[in-house]
Design a protein around this motif. Structure first.
Motif, PDB file in Angstrom:
ATOM      1  N   LYS A  73       1.118  -1.522  -0.162  1.00 53.54           N
ATOM      2  CA  LYS A  73       0.144  -0.274  -0.302  1.00 53.54           C
ATOM      3  C   LYS A  73       0.357   1.586  -0.488  1.00 53.54           C
ATOM      4  O   LYS A  73       0.448   2.118  -0.259  1.00 53.54           O
ATOM      5  CB  LYS A  73      -1.115  -0.167   1.542  1.00 53.54           C
ATOM      6  N   LYS A  74       2.211   1.460   0.214  1.00 52.25           N
ATOM      7  CA  LYS A  74       2.679   2.427   0.651  1.00 52.25           C
ATOM      8  C   LYS A  74       3.377   3.340  -1.095  1.00 52.25           C
ATOM      9  O   LYS A  74       3.749   3.915  -1.443  1.00 52.25           O
ATOM     10  CB  LYS A  74       4.149   1.977   1.231  1.00 52.25           C
ATOM     11  N   LEU A  75       3.319   1.945  -1.776  1.00 50.32           N
ATOM     12  CA  LEU A  75       3.918   2.450  -2.956  1.00 50.32           C
ATOM     13  C   LEU A  75       3.075   3.139  -4.246  1.00 50.32           C
ATOM     14  O   LEU A  75       2.206   2.384  -4.908  1.00 50.32           O
ATOM     15  CB  LEU A  75       3.961   0.939  -4.340  1.00 50.32           C
ATOM     16  N   ILE A  76       3.007   4.718  -3.846  1.00 53.47           N
ATOM     17  CA  ILE A  76       1.719   5.578  -4.827  1.00 53.47           C
ATOM     18  C   ILE A  76       2.789   5.627  -6.041  1.00 53.47           C
ATOM     19  O   ILE A  76       1.868   5.467  -7.391  1.00 53.47           O
ATOM     20  CB  ILE A  76       2.390   6.507  -4.196  1.00 53.47           C
ATOM     21  N   PHE A  77       3.718   5.552  -6.458  1.00 55.24           N
ATOM     22  CA  PHE A  77       4.375   5.955  -7.706  1.00 55.24           C
ATOM     23  C   PHE A  77       5.014   5.143  -7.652  1.00 55.24           C
ATOM     24  O   PHE A  77       6.275   4.502  -7.124  1.00 55.24           O
ATOM     25  CB  PHE A  77       5.455   7.112  -7.852  1.00 55.24           C
ATOM     26  N   ASP A  78       5.280   4.451  -9.080  1.00 58.44           N
ATOM     27  CA  ASP A  78       6.264   2.972  -9.635  1.00 58.44           C
ATOM     28  C   ASP A  78       7.586   3.542  -9.310  1.00 58.44           C
ATOM     29  O   ASP A  78       8.181   4.449  -9.629  1.00 58.44           O
ATOM     30  CB  ASP A  78       5.648   2.079 -11.144  1.00 58.44           C
ATOM     31  N   GLU A  79       9.039   2.534  -9.874  1.00 55.96           N
ATOM     32  CA  GLU A  79      10.050   3.297  -9.920  1.00 55.96           C
ATOM     33  C   GLU A  79      10.996   4.293 -11.368  1.00 55.96           C
ATOM     34  O   GLU A  79      11.064   4.979 -10.916  1.00 55.96           O
ATOM     35  CB  GLU A  79      10.772   1.448  -9.878  1.00 55.96           C
ATOM     36  N   LYS A  80       9.930   3.849 -12.628  1.00 54.78           N
ATOM     37  CA  LYS A  80      10.805   4.866 -13.395  1.00 54.78           C
ATOM     38  C   LYS A  80      10.413   6.291 -12.778  1.00 54.78           C
ATOM     39  O   LYS A  80      10.455   7.341 -13.509  1.00 54.78           O
ATOM     40  CB  LYS A  80       9.313   4.259 -14.410  1.00 54.78           C
ATOM     41  N   SER A  81       8.769   6.356 -12.297  1.00 53.60           N
ATOM     42  CA  SER A  81       8.319   7.939 -12.403  1.00 53.60           C
ATOM     43  C   SER A  81       9.314   8.466 -10.653  1.00 53.60           C
ATOM     44  O   SER A  81       9.325   9.209 -10.706  1.00 53.60           O
ATOM     45  CB  SER A  81       7.381   7.786 -12.000  1.00 53.60           C
ATOM     46  N   ARG A  82       9.312   7.010  -9.794  1.00 58.16           N
ATOM     47  CA  ARG A  82      10.320   7.943  -8.864  1.00 58.16           C
ATOM     48  C   ARG A  82      11.621   8.177  -9.452  1.00 58.16           C
ATOM     49  O   ARG A  82      12.247   9.288  -9.084  1.00 58.16           O
ATOM     50  CB  ARG A  82      10.065   6.952  -7.917  1.00 58.16           C
ATOM     51  N   LEU A  83      12.435   7.641 -10.340  1.00 58.45           N
ATOM     52  CA  LEU A  83      13.587   8.004 -10.684  1.00 58.45           C
ATOM     53  C   LEU A  83      13.347   9.611 -11.615  1.00 58.45           C
ATOM     54  O   LEU A  83      14.045  10.032 -11.131  1.00 58.45           O
ATOM     55  CB  LEU A  83      14.040   6.351 -11.901  1.00 58.45           C
ATOM     56  N   LYS A  84      12.165   9.639 -12.127  1.00 52.07           N
ATOM     57  CA  LYS A  84      12.141  10.602 -13.242  1.00 52.07           C
ATOM     58  C   LYS A  84      11.760  12.307 -11.992  1.00 52.07           C
ATOM     59  O   LYS A  84      12.927  12.669 -12.369  1.00 52.07           O
ATOM     60  CB  LYS A  84      10.837  10.651 -14.209  1.00 52.07           C
ATOM     61  N   ILE A  85      11.367  11.883 -10.871  1.00 54.46           N
ATOM     62  CA  ILE A  85      10.660  12.755 -10.450  1.00 54.46           C
ATOM     63  C   ILE A  85      11.920  13.452  -9.388  1.00 54.46           C
ATOM     64  O   ILE A  85      12.477  14.729  -9.579  1.00 54.46           O
ATOM     65  CB  ILE A  85       9.719  12.524  -8.736  1.00 54.46           C
ATOM     66  N   ILE A  86      12.815  12.919  -9.294  1.00 50.98           N
ATOM     67  CA  ILE A  86      14.179  12.521  -8.481  1.00 50.98           C
ATOM     68  C   ILE A  86      15.034  13.161  -8.977  1.00 50.98           C
ATOM     69  O   ILE A  86      15.927  14.507  -9.028  1.00 50.98           O
ATOM     70  CB  ILE A  86      14.535  11.667  -7.903  1.00 50.98           C
ATOM     71  N   SER A  87      15.200  12.550 -10.940  1.00 46.98           N
ATOM     72  CA  SER A  87      16.568  12.870 -11.801  1.00 46.98           C
ATOM     73  C   SER A  87      15.705  14.532 -12.172  1.00 46.98           C
ATOM     74  O   SER A  87      16.611  15.379 -12.783  1.00 46.98           O
ATOM     75  CB  SER A  87      16.437  12.630 -12.946  1.00 46.98           C
ATOM     76  N   ALA A  88      14.622  15.048 -11.720  1.00 51.15           N
ATOM     77  CA  ALA A  88      14.088  16.520 -12.764  1.00 51.15           C
ATOM     78  C   ALA A  88      14.838  17.288 -11.610  1.00 51.15           C
ATOM     79  O   ALA A  88      15.055  18.157 -11.761  1.00 51.15           O
ATOM     80  CB  ALA A  88      12.717  16.385 -12.530  1.00 51.15           C
ATOM     81  N   LEU A  89      14.890  17.024 -10.000  1.00 45.29           N
ATOM     82  CA  LEU A  89      15.329  17.945  -9.220  1.00 45.29           C
ATOM     83  C   LEU A  89      16.758  18.771  -9.646  1.00 45.29           C
ATOM     84  O   LEU A  89      17.825  17.620  -9.493  1.00 45.29           O
ATOM     85  CB  LEU A  89      15.914  17.717  -7.690  1.00 45.29           C
ATOM     86  N   GLU A  90      17.339  19.964  -9.828  1.00 39.34           N
ATOM     87  CA  GLU A  90      18.360  20.590  -9.832  1.00 39.34           C
ATOM     88  C   GLU A  90      19.725  20.307  -9.138  1.00 39.34           C
ATOM     89  O   GLU A  90      20.608  19.974  -9.650  1.00 39.34           O
ATOM     90  CB  GLU A  90      18.436  22.452  -9.836  1.00 39.34           C
ATOM     91  N   CYS A  91      19.143  19.780  -8.150  1.00 39.99           N
ATOM     92  CA  CYS A  91      20.114  19.963  -7.084  1.00 39.99           C
ATOM     93  C   CYS A  91      20.993  18.320  -7.241  1.00 39.99           C
ATOM     94  O   CYS A  91      21.550  17.838  -6.462  1.00 39.99           O
ATOM     95  CB  CYS A  91      20.245  19.592  -5.203  1.00 39.99           C
ATOM     96  N   VAL A  92      20.238  17.325  -7.774  1.00 40.46           N
ATOM     97  CA  VAL A  92      20.545  15.612  -7.686  1.00 40.46           C
ATOM     98  C   VAL A  92      21.298  15.565  -9.482  1.00 40.46           C
ATOM     99  O   VAL A  92      20.806  16.128 -10.635  1.00 40.46           O
ATOM    100  CB  VAL A  92      19.322  14.901  -8.282  1.00 40.46           C
TER     101      VAL A  92
END
Length: 164
Positions: A73-92
């Protein structure tokens, strides 16, 4: 066209990247997490982590490992989505997916100079601490931002929308 997906690397690619940056004398910082729902606590942790070095690599737990750690139940976004979201951050600078429940294996591959975790952890409770210390790395615990956790956000959403 610029794409955040250029920051997403395989374990093999991130190993080569880390080796190159070490040869250049750059300080490599690593942090990791599930990042089920991105919130200000995550952003603060990632920005602070970036401030400790030159290159920030973020390990993202795979769907399989999130389910093992936190349940289905804790899996809101799949791994591809989570990778994309975090990768979009300037600090990463880079992201890498890992399947294990802890980041011990990926840390042993990357060998970051600094491993950063949020204040909900204590260094002595981190299974990866032994590995980081074995090659002279440092662990930094960043204090949590009160009021922001994935569980709190989910509970708030459920409460707000329970009658809809």
């Amino acid at each position: 066209m610029w794409s955040s997906e250029r920051k997403i690397k395989t374990k093999e690619e991130i190993c080569n990247i880390a080796e190159r940056f070490r040869e250049e004398g750059k300080t490599i910082v690593f942090t990791n997490g599930c990042f089920e729902i991105l919130h200000p606590g995550h952003i603060t942790l990632l920005e602070k982590a970036k401030s400790f070095g030159d290159i920030l690599i973020v390990g993202i737990n795979s769907d399989e490992s999130v389910k093992k750690i936190k349940g289905e139940k804790k899996l809101i976004f799949d791994e591809k989505s989570r990778l994309k979201i975090i990768s979009a951050l300037e600090c990463v600078d880079y992201t890498v997916l890992f399947n294990e429940e802890t980041p011990e294996n990926i840390i042993s591959i990357i060998k970051p100079h600094i491993h950063v975790k949020g204040g909900d952890y204590k260094e002595e409770d981190l299974p990866e601490a032994k590995i980081v210390k074995s090659y002279g790395g440092k662990i930094i615990i960043v204090p949590l931002i009160e009021g922001f956790s994935t569980t709190q956000i989910i509970n708030k959403i459920l409460a707000l929308y329970k009658d809809h």
